[in-house]
Design an enzyme around this catalytic site. Structure first.
Site, short mmCIF file in Angstrom:
data_model
loop_
_atom_site.label_atom_id
_atom_site.label_comp_id
_atom_site.label_asym_id
_atom_site.label_seq_id
_atom_site.Cartn_x
_atom_site.Cartn_y
_atom_site.Cartn_z
N VAL A 112 40.47 18.42 -7.57
CA VAL A 112 41.20 19.63 -7.95
C VAL A 112 42.70 19.44 -7.77
O VAL A 112 43.50 19.84 -8.62
CB VAL A 112 40.70 20.84 -7.14
CG1 VAL A 112 41.51 22.08 -7.46
CG2 VAL A 112 39.22 21.10 -7.41
N LEU B 62 44.50 9.12 0.71
CA LEU B 62 43.58 8.37 -0.15
C LEU B 62 42.24 8.08 0.52
O LEU B 62 41.52 7.19 0.10
CB LEU B 62 44.23 7.05 -0.64
CG LEU B 62 45.53 7.20 -1.43
CD1 LEU B 62 46.03 5.83 -1.89
CD2 LEU B 62 45.37 8.14 -2.61
N THR C 288 39.74 10.14 0.45
CA THR C 288 38.77 10.57 -0.56
C THR C 288 39.42 10.68 -1.94
O THR C 288 38.72 10.79 -2.94
CB THR C 288 38.14 11.92 -0.20
OG1 THR C 288 39.16 12.90 -0.03
CG2 THR C 288 37.33 11.82 1.09
N TYR D 192 31.67 22.95 7.52
CA TYR D 192 32.67 22.92 6.44
C TYR D 192 33.13 24.33 6.10
O TYR D 192 34.32 24.64 6.11
CB TYR D 192 32.09 22.24 5.20
CG TYR D 192 32.91 22.52 3.96
CD1 TYR D 192 34.22 22.08 3.85
CD2 TYR D 192 32.36 23.25 2.90
CE1 TYR D 192 34.98 22.36 2.72
CE2 TYR D 192 33.11 23.53 1.77
CZ TYR D 192 34.42 23.09 1.69
OH TYR D 192 35.17 23.38 0.57
N ARG E 6 24.08 29.31 -10.45
CA ARG E 6 25.40 29.13 -9.87
C ARG E 6 26.49 29.45 -10.91
O ARG E 6 26.29 29.32 -12.10
CB ARG E 6 25.58 27.68 -9.37
CG ARG E 6 24.64 27.30 -8.23
CD ARG E 6 24.96 28.06 -6.97
NE ARG E 6 24.12 27.67 -5.83
CZ ARG E 6 23.04 28.33 -5.46
NH1 ARG E 6 22.63 29.38 -6.15
NH2 ARG E 6 22.34 27.94 -4.41
N GLY F 87 16.84 24.11 2.49
CA GLY F 87 17.14 25.21 3.38
C GLY F 87 18.55 25.75 3.14
O GLY F 87 19.51 24.99 2.99
#
Length: 323
Positions: free
Chosen positions: A14, A35, A37, A139, A217, A278
Site C-alpha cells: 500500500v 526493506l 518486508t 496485530y 469479504r 477459528g
C-alpha cells in the site's frame, strides 16, 4: 501546490502505491523503509529513498515536511500470535518514536494506516467506526493501541491525524502490487493457483450463513485506497483524530473470488474444502460513510473482475518482463 511528505513503509504494497500517487500529484516524497518486508523497486521514480527503520525517523524529519504518512508495520495475523513482542515493539514502539520525532520537528499532520482487524468479530454489518473494538490478534491489538496513542497526541499536542481502517485491499497499480512472503491474502493466493505455483486453493468452511456458504469479504482496490490517503492529508483539524473505514460497502464470497479468477485468467483453479478457521466471521463488510462525508472520497474501481484483472497483470510481470 507541492508539499513535502515522509512515507514510512513506502516500499511495501500500500505504501508504494500511495507514494506513487503523491509523486504523480507533484509532491516531494521521501520513503523511509528498512526493506524487511518492502522492496526497493517498489519505491516510485521521483521519490527519495532512505533505508532505515521508523524508529530512526528523528534523524530525517525536520520542519520542511508538511506531513507523515505512516505504513511501517508488521501485518501478519498468524505471526503476531506466535511472536507478539515483535508486533508490540515495531508497530507500537516504532509509532511512539515516530510521534516524538514529529513533535520535535514541528510536523503536525499524520495519516495512519490502520486496519479493520481492530474490530475483531463484528456484532453487525456493515461495520461503522462506532462499532466496538475487540481485536482477536496481537496485530489488531497493536493497531488499536496506536489509534489510542494518536488520539492522545492530538488532544495533548495539537496533531491533526486521520486513521484509515482498511478492509481487504487488493488489485495493483501499474508496477506496484502485492508481494507478501508468506502470502496470506485470498486473491493473490488464488492467482498463484492459476499460475501453477500452487496445486489448489483451500476454501475454509462452506457452511456459513451466506448465499453460497463461504465467507464474504469487502474488497477495495489499492488505487482507490491511495486516493483516500491524499484526501485525508487535509481532512483533520489541529487536535482532531478522525477515524475512517475504507471499503466498497459490498461483499464478495470466497467462491465468487475463485470463480472470478477462473474467468479473468482462463485457467482452471482447483479448490479444496477445508474446515473453518477459528475466528473467521461469516461476513465482514465496511460502511465507508464517514470517508465519503469527511474526505469526499468515493471508490470507483469496485468491480471484482477489474480488481482481479489488475492483480493478474501484476502477478504476470515476472513471467513476461513487461508492466
Amino acid at each position: 501546490m507541492s508539499d513535502k511528505y515522509l512515507v514510512t513503509g513506502g516500499a511495501g504494497y500500500v505504501g508504494s502505491v500511495v507514494a506513487a500517487h503523491l509523486v504523480e500529484a507533484g509532491h516531494t516524497v521521501t520513503v523511509l523503509d528498512d526493506l524487511s518486508t518492502g522492496h526497493r523497486e517498489g519505491v516510485p521514480a521521483g521519490a527519495d529513498f532512505i533505508e532505515g527503520r521508523v524508529q530512526d525517523a528523528a534523524r530525517h524529519l525536520d520542519a520542511s515536511y508538511d506531513a507523515v504518512l505512516h505504513f511501517a508495520a508488521f501485518s501478519q495475523v498468524g505471526e503476531s500470535v506466535t511472536d507478539p513482542e515483535k508486533y508490540w515493539r515495531n508497530n507500537v514502539g516504532g509509532t511512539m518514536d515516530l510521534l516524538a520525532a514529529m513533535r520535535a520537528a514541528g510536523v503536525r499532520t499524520l495519516v495512519f494506516s490502520s486496519t479493520a482487524a481492530t474490530y475483531g468479530e463484528p456484532e453487525s454489518t456493515p461495520i461503522t467506526e462506532s462499532a466496538p473494538t475487540a481485536p482477536t490478534s496481537p496485530y489488531g491489538a497493536s493497531k488499536l493501541a496506536v489509534d489510542h496513542m494518536i488520539a492522545g497526541e492530538c488532544a495533548a499536542h495539537g496533531l491533526a491525524a486521520v486513521s484509515l481502517r482498511y478492509f481487504n485491499v487488493a488489485g495493483a497499480y501499474g508496477a506496484y502490487g502485492e508481494r507478501h512472503d508468506p502470502e496470506s491474502h485470498l486473491i493473490p493466493l488464488v492467482l498463484q493457483v492459476a499460475q501453477g505455483k500452487r496445486a489448489a486453493v483451500s476454501v475454509y468452511g462452506d457452511d456459513y450463513p451466506t448465499p453460497d456458504g463461504t465467507c464474504v469479504r469487502d474488497y477495495i482496490h489499492v488505487a482507490d485506497l491511495a486516493e483516500a490517503h491524499l484526501l485525508a492529508l487535509t481532512a483533520a483539524a489541529p487536535g482532531e483524530h478522525l477515524i475512517c473505514n475504507l471499503g466498497n460497502g459490498n461483499g464478495f464470497s470466497v467462491r465468487e473470488v475463485v470463480e472470478t479468477v477462473r474467468k479473468v485468467t482462463g485457467h482452471p483453479v482447483p479448490e479444496i474444502t477445508a474446515d473453518r478457521r477459528g475466528g473467521d466471521p461469516a461476513v465482514l463488510v465496511a460502511s465507508a460513510r464517514t470517508a465519503i462525508d469527511r474526505l469526499g472520497w468515493r471508490p470507483s474501481r469496485t468491480d471484482l473482475a477489474g480488481i482481479v484483472a489488475d492483480a493478474w497483470r501484476f502477478a504476470r510481470q515476472g513471467e513476461t518482463g513487461t508492466p
